[in-house]
Design a protein around this motif. Sequence first.
Motif, PDB file in Angstrom:
ATOM      1  N   ASN A  39      18.883 -35.629  34.189  1.00  0.00           N
ATOM      2  CA  ASN A  39      20.123 -36.277  33.731  1.00  0.00           C
ATOM      3  C   ASN A  39      19.855 -37.456  32.799  1.00  0.00           C
ATOM      4  O   ASN A  39      20.719 -38.306  32.588  1.00  0.00           O
ATOM      5  CB  ASN A  39      20.983 -36.704  34.924  1.00  0.00           C
ATOM      6  CG  ASN A  39      20.383 -37.858  35.686  1.00  0.00           C
ATOM      7  OD1 ASN A  39      19.226 -38.222  35.504  1.00  0.00           O
ATOM      8  ND2 ASN A  39      21.177 -38.453  36.578  1.00  0.00           N
ATOM      9  N   ARG A  40      18.624 -37.505  32.268  1.00  0.00           N
ATOM     10  CA  ARG A  40      18.249 -38.447  31.218  1.00  0.00           C
ATOM     11  C   ARG A  40      18.284 -39.914  31.642  1.00  0.00           C
ATOM     12  O   ARG A  40      18.468 -40.796  30.814  1.00  0.00           O
ATOM     13  CB  ARG A  40      19.085 -38.219  29.960  1.00  0.00           C
ATOM     14  CG  ARG A  40      18.882 -36.834  29.353  1.00  0.00           C
ATOM     15  CD  ARG A  40      19.668 -36.634  28.089  1.00  0.00           C
ATOM     16  NE  ARG A  40      19.231 -37.560  27.035  1.00  0.00           N
ATOM     17  CZ  ARG A  40      19.837 -37.666  25.852  1.00  0.00           C
ATOM     18  NH1 ARG A  40      20.905 -36.912  25.589  1.00  0.00           N
ATOM     19  NH2 ARG A  40      19.408 -38.531  24.942  1.00  0.00           N
ATOM     20  N   VAL A  56      19.973 -30.588  26.946  1.00  0.00           N
ATOM     21  CA  VAL A  56      20.670 -31.829  27.285  1.00  0.00           C
ATOM     22  C   VAL A  56      20.161 -33.005  26.446  1.00  0.00           C
ATOM     23  O   VAL A  56      20.858 -34.017  26.300  1.00  0.00           O
ATOM     24  CB  VAL A  56      20.531 -32.162  28.796  1.00  0.00           C
ATOM     25  CG1 VAL A  56      21.137 -31.077  29.655  1.00  0.00           C
ATOM     26  CG2 VAL A  56      19.087 -32.401  29.184  1.00  0.00           C
ATOM     27  N   GLN A  59      22.495 -33.822  23.636  1.00  0.00           N
ATOM     28  CA  GLN A  59      23.866 -34.168  24.003  1.00  0.00           C
ATOM     29  C   GLN A  59      23.968 -35.663  24.283  1.00  0.00           C
ATOM     30  O   GLN A  59      22.963 -36.342  24.513  1.00  0.00           O
ATOM     31  CB  GLN A  59      24.300 -33.352  25.231  1.00  0.00           C
ATOM     32  CG  GLN A  59      24.238 -31.834  25.019  1.00  0.00           C
ATOM     33  CD  GLN A  59      24.513 -31.070  26.301  1.00  0.00           C
ATOM     34  OE1 GLN A  59      25.294 -31.510  27.134  1.00  0.00           O
ATOM     35  NE2 GLN A  59      23.879 -29.925  26.453  1.00  0.00           N
ATOM     36  N   LYS A  61      24.089 -38.791  26.280  1.00  0.00           N
ATOM     37  CA  LYS A  61      23.504 -38.983  27.602  1.00  0.00           C
ATOM     38  C   LYS A  61      24.545 -39.420  28.639  1.00  0.00           C
ATOM     39  O   LYS A  61      24.432 -39.061  29.830  1.00  0.00           O
ATOM     40  CB  LYS A  61      22.350 -39.981  27.549  1.00  0.00           C
ATOM     41  CG  LYS A  61      22.699 -41.397  27.182  1.00  0.00           C
ATOM     42  CD  LYS A  61      21.494 -42.330  27.314  1.00  0.00           C
ATOM     43  CE  LYS A  61      20.392 -41.930  26.346  1.00  0.00           C
ATOM     44  NZ  LYS A  61      19.245 -42.897  26.439  1.00  0.00           N
ATOM     45  N   VAL A  64      26.267 -36.315  29.703  1.00  0.00           N
ATOM     46  CA  VAL A  64      25.356 -35.523  30.533  1.00  0.00           C
ATOM     47  C   VAL A  64      25.375 -36.034  31.966  1.00  0.00           C
ATOM     48  O   VAL A  64      25.498 -35.264  32.916  1.00  0.00           O
ATOM     49  CB  VAL A  64      23.916 -35.569  29.967  1.00  0.00           C
ATOM     50  CG1 VAL A  64      22.921 -34.988  30.988  1.00  0.00           C
ATOM     51  CG2 VAL A  64      23.830 -34.798  28.666  1.00  0.00           C
TER      52      VAL A  64
END
Length: 366
Positions: A39-40, A56, A59, A61, A64
């Motif tokens: 999930n960064r 992801v 995208q 963050k 996300v």
Amino acid sequence: MYGDKTIIEGLNLRIPAGKIVVFVGPSGCGKTTTLKMINRLIEPTSGVILLNGQDVLKQDKVEVRRSIGYVIQQIGLFPHMTIAENIALVPRLSNRKAGIDIAKTDRMLRMVGLDPDTYRDRYPSELSGGQQQRIGVARALMSDPPIILMDEPFSALDPITREQLQDELIRLNEDVHKTIVFVTHDMDEALKIADEIVIMQAGKVVQQGSPEQILRHPANPFVREFLGEKRLTPHLSLVVDDVMLKQPVKIDPRKGLAEAIQVMQNRKVTGIIVTDKNDNYLGVVDTTDIYAKYSEESLSIGDVMRKNAVTVLSGSALLEAIPLVQQAPFGFVPVIDAQERLKGLLTRGSLVDVLAKPYLEEVKSE
């Protein structure tokens, strides 16, 4: 990488949708780092992370993170918000709405086993640790994310509460079919809840598979050591007293055959151990022995019992007793002490929980 140090090296794995996948390994092996890259919360320095085929890393963050549920050990409930407000937080932020969807919030509470009318308007400080963790799970489910990340969420709880929440998680995912990525250092927890286990060592995946596959086929000495020999071959460390039935059905040798049949019907057994009033073992009798002589009303159990049935001594290694149980015509073997007093009963059913399968398969192959 942190500076010039590689933390996760050559990680290449696929997480199946709708399953509970547990990352397990010693401290510092990269479990939490891997979880946070999904999930960064931590940005990988190379590679791709695909969610439903979309990278992801390309995208936003924040979006996300809002699309992935996240449950941590510290829970992170806001103390000044009610339980309902905490659960509804992410949808409210995403939709920029002040209101709370009470119906959906109540549904999330019921899903994690909490009564909405009792808990909806309470504050986190009024809940136990286990109840707060349930709220953390409810909050993660509220926005209906395809993936839920759980970083050692139950490790700070007492053993009873922890086991209850493990059971609740298994039950819950049977209903909602989320992809749950769960981090733990506890191998027992991993074996209990996982559909698949990923074992890590020094930033690398050393084995991935179902609990059954890993128990039967550990990939290397590290995995064997991490599992522990008792999990791999539990019967080796047990004695018959550990698994025997401690209150078997008994009968006095002076009882009649009709009385014995009545006892069998009431206790739903096909065989009985014969003992005297001092619990001294005398023999065994089953329905075949009784019905063969049933017409002779003058006979007692002592007249028809088998005195030469195989027994096993209390304290004997379970490994030695397993073949005796399998070969016993009644499907059970009495356990007696050195003075021939009855101590218990070893049955085929009582062996189920000790993972005797590997040994039995070896015996069959010989």
